[in-house]
Enzyme design. Structure first.
Site, short mmCIF file in Angstrom:
data_model
loop_
_atom_site.label_atom_id
_atom_site.label_comp_id
_atom_site.label_asym_id
_atom_site.label_seq_id
_atom_site.Cartn_x
_atom_site.Cartn_y
_atom_site.Cartn_z
N HIS A 1 0.15 -9.63 -0.27
CA HIS A 1 0.51 -9.35 1.13
C HIS A 1 0.82 -7.88 1.34
O HIS A 1 1.52 -7.27 0.54
CB HIS A 1 1.71 -10.22 1.55
N ASP A 2 0.29 -7.34 2.44
CA ASP A 2 0.59 -5.95 2.80
C ASP A 2 1.82 -5.87 3.67
O ASP A 2 2.52 -4.86 3.66
CB ASP A 2 -0.58 -5.35 3.61
N ASN A 3 2.04 -6.94 4.45
CA ASN A 3 3.10 -6.90 5.47
C ASN A 3 4.04 -8.09 5.34
O ASN A 3 3.60 -9.21 5.09
CB ASN A 3 2.47 -6.93 6.86
N ARG B 1 4.59 -2.77 4.10
CA ARG B 1 5.24 -2.56 5.40
C ARG B 1 5.95 -3.84 5.82
O ARG B 1 5.53 -4.94 5.45
CB ARG B 1 4.21 -2.12 6.43
N LYS C 1 -2.86 -10.68 6.25
CA LYS C 1 -2.19 -9.93 5.18
C LYS C 1 -0.67 -10.02 5.32
O LYS C 1 0.06 -9.22 4.74
CB LYS C 1 -2.60 -8.44 5.27
#
Ligand code: PLP
Ligand code: CA
Length: 313
Positions: A21-23, A55, A244
């Site tokens: 996961h980016d977020n 983020r 994401k």
């Protein structure tokens, strides 16, 4: 097909959860802190996310404090670099909703049953809050009180949690909800029944909103989790891609439902807040309507988000 949530217990699982996961969307109470107490390991896990350029934003159904109040709270608890645009309390969601969705013009008076966070965010959105923390409302109820005359310039009603829940405030709020043939919008800051604090389970904002809904016999617009309108605003502001993004929360009917209804990549339940393992197990084995169960069942769970750093190290 029933989903069997996976418990995150190994280094590999924890690493995969972060890598995939980016977020991250974090619920606050029960995930990051319990009232004023930081949950152990959470700060270190979030510092790890920073080091990986992840983020994240914070989404709390608590409407009693403004985004600025939360910036200060994060600083007080040792977090670095948390700015106003990373925090979504439902007092902000309420002001945003009045402006962008309900198109209530700037400069309008808004009746508030709730704490100072709602007043602060309404002022910031160029509205004029009335009611709210006005000390005259602490006086004993009197049907002839001058305040009981409805101000025809009020354009909407916002209801959230308050510890100053008294008959004066309830009676007045009812006048506005009934005014103009129930013509002005009724915004509810959240649907939370209760929250854990200092060893007690305390009534939350949803109880206040539902009280007013019942007595006025009209529905409210929920601007808090699990509202997909709130999620859309957050994703748009933050430029997060759903595919994401993971939701991390401690409550099934608000946080987990928020992630699932919003079709995020993943939802992680933590057991450091209002949901105990015992309750979660009984939820999984009780048959609700299939649709309802699915929308509240996370793909994975962990004792605490603060455990991630221990597993990774
Ligand atoms: N504190 C109060 C007073 C609340 O009313 C609520 C939610 O209604 C909460 C805390 C829970 O907030 P969160 O979404 O951060 O768990
Ligand atoms: Ca919570």
């Amino acid at each position: 097909e029933s989903i069997i949530p996976t418990e995150i217990t190994s280094k590999e699982q924890a690493q995969k959860l972060i890598d995939e996961h980016d977020n991250f969307l974090f619920d606050c109470d029960g995930v990051i802190w319990l009232d004023e107490k930081l949950i152990p390991g959470v700060l270190q896990t979030i510092e790890y996310l920073n080091s990986k350029n992840k983020r994240y934003v914070f989404v709390t159904n608590n409407s009693s404090k403004s985004r600025q109040d939360y910036v200060e709270k994060f600083e007080r608890l040792g977090f670095k670099g948390i700015t106003k645009d990373m925090i979504y309390p439902t007092c902000y969601a309420a002001a945003f909703n009045l402006k962008e969705h309900l198109k209530v013009p700037e400069g309008s008076k808004i009746w508030v049953l709730g704490d100072s966070g709602i007043e602060d965010e309404l002022r910031e959105a160029k509205y004029i809050p009335v009611g709210g923390t006005d000390p005259r409302l602490n006086e004993p109820f009197d049907p002839h009180h001058e305040l009981l005359k409805v101000d025809p310039d009020v354009r909407a009603v916002v209801v959230g949690s308050t510890k100053d829940f008294n008959y004066m405030r309830i009676a007045l709020t009812l006048q506005y909800l009934l005014h103009d043939n129930k013509g002005i919008p009724f915004v509810g800051a959240n649907i939370d029944r209760s929250y854990p604090s200092d060893g007690l389970i305390l009534p939350a904002g949803g109880s206040v909103v539902n009280y007013m809904q019942y007595t006025a016999d009209r529905d409210f617009i929920n601007v808090g989790k699990p509202s997909t309108t709130l999620l859309d605003v957050i994703l748009e502001h933050s430029k997060f891609e759903k595919e994401k993004t993971i939701m991390v929360g401690d409550t099934l009917y608000t946080d987990i439902k928020f992630g699932i209804d919003g079709q995020l990549a993943n939802s992680l339940l933590v057991l450091s807040g209002g949901t105990t393992k015992r309750y979660f197990d009984s939820f999984l084995t009780t048959s609700y309507k299939e649709e309802e169960t699915r929308s509240m069942t996370p793909l994975c769970y962990i004792e605490s988000f603060g455990d991630i750093i221990d597993l990774i190290n």
